[in-house]
Design a protein around this motif. Sequence first.
Motif, PDB file in Angstrom:
ATOM      1  N   ALA A   1       0.845  -1.189   0.000  1.00  0.00           N
ATOM      2  CA  ALA A   1       0.000   0.000   0.000  1.00  0.00           C
ATOM      3  C   ALA A   1       0.885   1.245   0.000  1.00  0.00           C
ATOM      4  CB  ALA A   1      -0.907   0.001   1.220  1.00  0.00           C
ATOM      5  N   ASP A   2       0.342   2.346  -0.482  1.00  0.00           N
ATOM      6  CA  ASP A   2       1.144   3.568  -0.586  1.00  0.00           C
ATOM      7  C   ASP A   2       1.722   4.001   0.752  1.00  0.00           C
ATOM      8  OD1 ASP A   2       0.683   3.634  -3.273  1.00  0.00           O
ATOM      9  OD2 ASP A   2      -0.139   5.663  -3.317  1.00  0.00           O
ATOM     10  N   VAL A   3       0.956   3.833   1.835  1.00  0.00           N
ATOM     11  CA  VAL A   3       1.466   4.241   3.146  1.00  0.00           C
ATOM     12  C   VAL A   3       2.689   3.405   3.513  1.00  0.00           C
ATOM     13  CG1 VAL A   3      -0.109   2.679   4.390  1.00  0.00           C
ATOM     14  CG2 VAL A   3       0.837   4.698   5.549  1.00  0.00           C
ATOM     15  N   GLY A   4       2.681   2.122   3.155  1.00  0.00           N
ATOM     16  CA  GLY A   4       3.833   1.267   3.417  1.00  0.00           C
ATOM     17  C   GLY A   4       5.021   1.606   2.537  1.00  0.00           C
ATOM     18  N   LEU A   5       4.756   1.979   1.289  1.00  0.00           N
ATOM     19  CA  LEU A   5       5.831   2.379   0.388  1.00  0.00           C
ATOM     20  C   LEU A   5       6.507   3.652   0.889  1.00  0.00           C
ATOM     21  CD1 LEU A   5       4.044   1.797  -3.051  1.00  0.00           C
ATOM     22  CD2 LEU A   5       5.576   0.238  -1.832  1.00  0.00           C
ATOM     23  N   ARG A   6       5.712   4.609   1.324  1.00  0.00           N
ATOM     24  CA  ARG A   6       6.295   5.852   1.846  1.00  0.00           C
ATOM     25  C   ARG A   6       7.070   5.581   3.137  1.00  0.00           C
ATOM     26  NH1 ARG A   6       1.259   7.907  -0.127  1.00  0.00           N
ATOM     27  NH2 ARG A   6       0.301   7.688   1.935  1.00  0.00           N
ATOM     28  N   ARG A   7       6.579   4.651   3.935  1.00  0.00           N
ATOM     29  CA  ARG A   7       7.298   4.288   5.171  1.00  0.00           C
ATOM     30  C   ARG A   7       8.669   3.697   4.828  1.00  0.00           C
ATOM     31  NH1 ARG A   7       3.873   0.817   6.985  1.00  0.00           N
ATOM     32  NH2 ARG A   7       2.723   2.257   8.320  1.00  0.00           N
ATOM     33  N   ALA A   8       8.703   2.847   3.812  1.00  0.00           N
ATOM     34  CA  ALA A   8       9.987   2.283   3.380  1.00  0.00           C
ATOM     35  C   ALA A   8      10.944   3.386   2.947  1.00  0.00           C
ATOM     36  CB  ALA A   8       9.768   1.289   2.242  1.00  0.00           C
ATOM     37  N   GLY A   9      10.441   4.372   2.247  1.00  0.00           N
ATOM     38  CA  GLY A   9      11.283   5.484   1.834  1.00  0.00           C
ATOM     39  C   GLY A   9      11.833   6.270   3.007  1.00  0.00           C
ATOM     40  N   ARG A  10      11.004   6.451   4.036  1.00  0.00           N
ATOM     41  CA  ARG A  10      11.417   7.240   5.209  1.00  0.00           C
ATOM     42  C   ARG A  10      12.354   6.486   6.141  1.00  0.00           C
ATOM     43  NH1 ARG A  10       7.905   7.818   8.752  1.00  0.00           N
ATOM     44  NH2 ARG A  10       6.084   6.707   7.894  1.00  0.00           N
ATOM     45  N   LEU A  11      12.176   5.150   6.237  1.00  0.00           N
ATOM     46  CA  LEU A  11      12.815   4.432   7.334  1.00  0.00           C
ATOM     47  C   LEU A  11      13.682   3.243   6.944  1.00  0.00           C
ATOM     48  CD1 LEU A  11       9.729   4.315   9.753  1.00  0.00           C
ATOM     49  CD2 LEU A  11      11.678   5.886   9.865  1.00  0.00           C
TER      50      LEU A  11
ATOM     51  N   ARG B   1      16.961  11.493   2.539  1.00  0.00           N
ATOM     52  CA  ARG B   1      17.788  10.304   2.576  1.00  0.00           C
ATOM     53  C   ARG B   1      17.752   9.608   1.218  1.00  0.00           C
ATOM     54  NH1 ARG B   1      15.105   5.639   4.078  1.00  0.00           N
ATOM     55  NH2 ARG B   1      16.895   4.920   5.300  1.00  0.00           N
ATOM     56  N   THR B   2      18.598   8.617   1.048  1.00  0.00           N
ATOM     57  CA  THR B   2      18.633   7.847  -0.190  1.00  0.00           C
ATOM     58  C   THR B   2      18.636   6.358   0.144  1.00  0.00           C
ATOM     59  OG1 THR B   2      21.055   7.872  -0.263  1.00  0.00           O
ATOM     60  CG2 THR B   2      19.890   9.616  -1.468  1.00  0.00           C
ATOM     61  N   ILE B   3      18.189   5.549  -0.798  1.00  0.00           N
ATOM     62  CA  ILE B   3      18.242   4.091  -0.698  1.00  0.00           C
ATOM     63  C   ILE B   3      19.117   3.597  -1.834  1.00  0.00           C
ATOM     64  CG2 ILE B   3      16.879   1.973  -0.889  1.00  0.00           C
ATOM     65  CD1 ILE B   3      14.555   3.467   0.393  1.00  0.00           C
ATOM     66  N   ASP B   4      20.002   2.659  -1.533  1.00  0.00           N
ATOM     67  CA  ASP B   4      20.902   2.144  -2.567  1.00  0.00           C
ATOM     68  C   ASP B   4      20.115   1.712  -3.800  1.00  0.00           C
ATOM     69  OD1 ASP B   4      23.001   2.600  -0.886  1.00  0.00           O
ATOM     70  OD2 ASP B   4      23.386   0.496  -0.407  1.00  0.00           O
ATOM     71  N   ASP B   5      20.692   1.962  -4.949  1.00  0.00           N
ATOM     72  CA  ASP B   5      19.997   1.746  -6.214  1.00  0.00           C
ATOM     73  C   ASP B   5      19.568   0.293  -6.427  1.00  0.00           C
ATOM     74  OD1 ASP B   5      18.966   3.023  -8.460  1.00  0.00           O
ATOM     75  OD2 ASP B   5      20.686   2.490  -9.703  1.00  0.00           O
ATOM     76  N   ASP B   6      20.335  -0.637  -5.856  1.00  0.00           N
ATOM     77  CA  ASP B   6      20.027  -2.053  -6.069  1.00  0.00           C
ATOM     78  C   ASP B   6      19.284  -2.690  -4.891  1.00  0.00           C
ATOM     79  OD1 ASP B   6      22.051  -2.086  -4.204  1.00  0.00           O
ATOM     80  OD2 ASP B   6      23.233  -3.650  -5.187  1.00  0.00           O
ATOM     81  N   HIS B   7      18.675  -1.882  -4.045  1.00  0.00           N
ATOM     82  CA  HIS B   7      17.974  -2.396  -2.864  1.00  0.00           C
ATOM     83  C   HIS B   7      16.455  -2.413  -3.059  1.00  0.00           C
ATOM     84  CE1 HIS B   7      21.735  -2.693  -0.960  1.00  0.00           C
ATOM     85  NE2 HIS B   7      21.355  -2.507   0.282  1.00  0.00           N
ATOM     86  N   TYR B   8      16.036  -2.871  -4.216  1.00  0.00           N
ATOM     87  CA  TYR B   8      14.612  -2.997  -4.518  1.00  0.00           C
ATOM     88  C   TYR B   8      14.373  -4.397  -5.086  1.00  0.00           C
ATOM     89  CZ  TYR B   8      14.451   2.102  -4.137  1.00  0.00           C
ATOM     90  OH  TYR B   8      14.552   3.399  -3.678  1.00  0.00           O
ATOM     91  N   GLY B   9      13.430  -5.115  -4.481  1.00  0.00           N
ATOM     92  CA  GLY B   9      13.195  -6.473  -4.936  1.00  0.00           C
ATOM     93  C   GLY B   9      11.771  -6.923  -4.694  1.00  0.00           C
ATOM     94  N   THR B  10      11.502  -8.173  -5.050  1.00  0.00           N
ATOM     95  CA  THR B  10      10.163  -8.725  -4.861  1.00  0.00           C
ATOM     96  C   THR B  10      10.219 -10.236  -4.731  1.00  0.00           C
ATOM     97  OG1 THR B  10       7.889  -8.727  -5.702  1.00  0.00           O
ATOM     98  CG2 THR B  10       9.638  -9.036  -7.316  1.00  0.00           C
ATOM     99  N   ASN B  11       9.228 -10.783  -4.046  1.00  0.00           N
ATOM    100  CA  ASN B  11       9.001 -12.220  -4.051  1.00  0.00           C
ATOM    101  C   ASN B  11       8.313 -12.601  -5.363  1.00  0.00           C
ATOM    102  OD1 ASN B  11       9.561 -13.455  -1.185  1.00  0.00           O
ATOM    103  ND2 ASN B  11       8.601 -11.464  -0.807  1.00  0.00           N
ATOM    104  N   ILE B  12       8.657 -13.761  -5.884  1.00  0.00           N
ATOM    105  CA  ILE B  12       8.017 -14.305  -7.075  1.00  0.00           C
ATOM    106  C   ILE B  12       7.373 -15.644  -6.702  1.00  0.00           C
ATOM    107  CG2 ILE B  12       8.352 -15.218  -9.408  1.00  0.00           C
ATOM    108  CD1 ILE B  12       8.803 -12.266  -9.377  1.00  0.00           C
ATOM    109  N   TRP B  13       6.068 -15.746  -6.842  1.00  0.00           N
ATOM    110  CA  TRP B  13       5.324 -16.966  -6.573  1.00  0.00           C
ATOM    111  C   TRP B  13       5.369 -17.810  -7.843  1.00  0.00           C
ATOM    112  CZ3 TRP B  13       3.772 -19.173  -2.320  1.00  0.00           C
ATOM    113  CH2 TRP B  13       2.688 -20.062  -2.311  1.00  0.00           C
TER     114      TRP B  13
ATOM    115  N   LYS C   1      10.752   8.851  -3.981  1.00  0.00           N
ATOM    116  CA  LYS C   1      10.274  10.197  -3.677  1.00  0.00           C
ATOM    117  C   LYS C   1      10.177  10.410  -2.169  1.00  0.00           C
ATOM    118  CE  LYS C   1       6.667  13.601  -4.605  1.00  0.00           C
ATOM    119  NZ  LYS C   1       6.704  14.069  -3.196  1.00  0.00           N
ATOM    120  N   ALA C   2       9.638   9.408  -1.459  1.00  0.00           N
ATOM    121  CA  ALA C   2       9.509   9.536  -0.003  1.00  0.00           C
ATOM    122  C   ALA C   2      10.884   9.642   0.657  1.00  0.00           C
ATOM    123  CB  ALA C   2       8.737   8.347   0.555  1.00  0.00           C
ATOM    124  N   ALA C   3      11.845   8.870   0.150  1.00  0.00           N
ATOM    125  CA  ALA C   3      13.200   8.953   0.693  1.00  0.00           C
ATOM    126  C   ALA C   3      13.790  10.341   0.449  1.00  0.00           C
ATOM    127  CB  ALA C   3      14.083   7.877   0.059  1.00  0.00           C
ATOM    128  N   GLY C   4      13.605  10.854  -0.759  1.00  0.00           N
ATOM    129  CA  GLY C   4      14.103  12.191  -1.067  1.00  0.00           C
ATOM    130  C   GLY C   4      13.458  13.260  -0.207  1.00  0.00           C
TER     131      GLY C   4
END
Length: 305
Positions: free
Chosen positions: A175-185, A215-227, A208-211
Amino acid sequence: MVHSPHGKVRIGVGLVGARSTDEFGTEFEELVDALDRSTVDSLWLADLASKSVVDPMVGSTWAAARTRRLKVGTGVTVLSGRNPMLLAAELATLTVLAPKRILPVFGIRAASPEDRQLHPVPGRLADVFEESLVVLRRLLSEDSVTHHGEFFTLDGATVLPRPPRPPDIWLGGRADVGLRRAGRLADGWLASFLTPAETARGRTVIEKAAGDAGRTIDDDHYGTNIWAALPGTDLDAALERAAQQRPDIDPREIVGIGWEGTAELIRRHVEGGLTKFVVRPSAPIPDWFAYLDRFSAELGPLESG
């Protein structure tokens, strides 16, 4: 090989359920030994206390001790309702004993309703989660922590032994609130049950939330589970479970059908900016050695760097 401008593409193995409760320990031993002999670099353990799966913290400790190169992810571990001080002590010790091999990922609540009763919280879930995360991160990085919050109180608290560098803390959420939380924390994001278009958008929201938070998040620190519904397993059952999680979309958008379909789904997520993947089989695996041989042959060529 899949090339990404955002960094190395890595694909790990996710554990879902045991073949049977009778061989629970034997199967996990088989899996870890098979991973240690394979080229796969990471194992990911889900937090499903009421299911026949290995507890992520205990399993991470066991797997890290049995191997010398394998990385172990606790994804996604429920943070709300756990004592963040004691969890910090566990993570600190584990990171000292297995440096650069412990990959913690936290979520706000249990995936299944039956597990949610195991994580009682003393207030609003989101507030407890965020304060727990703040306490956890401070204890992993500071010599002495004094914290007087709404839910936790610490005076000169210390966690020892503490690693020279704290582990990166990733968060789940869609959810967007969780995505923004990830950016902040958070230091990274591991999604679940999202389409490639949704993970691409999720990365944008997080950045955007990190900015906005300076703060910044490393460029390669984005992933997902694949079922993944692999050959020989029940495709209808896999699609049904995905539909339970996401009744609003076609489940074929979030399930890798066969090895070819799983590889194609990974490619589409890479195009949207993701580089880290956890492939979770939709059914128990009868032979982990054979599975990992096929996994490496089919998905290994997608890795880069």
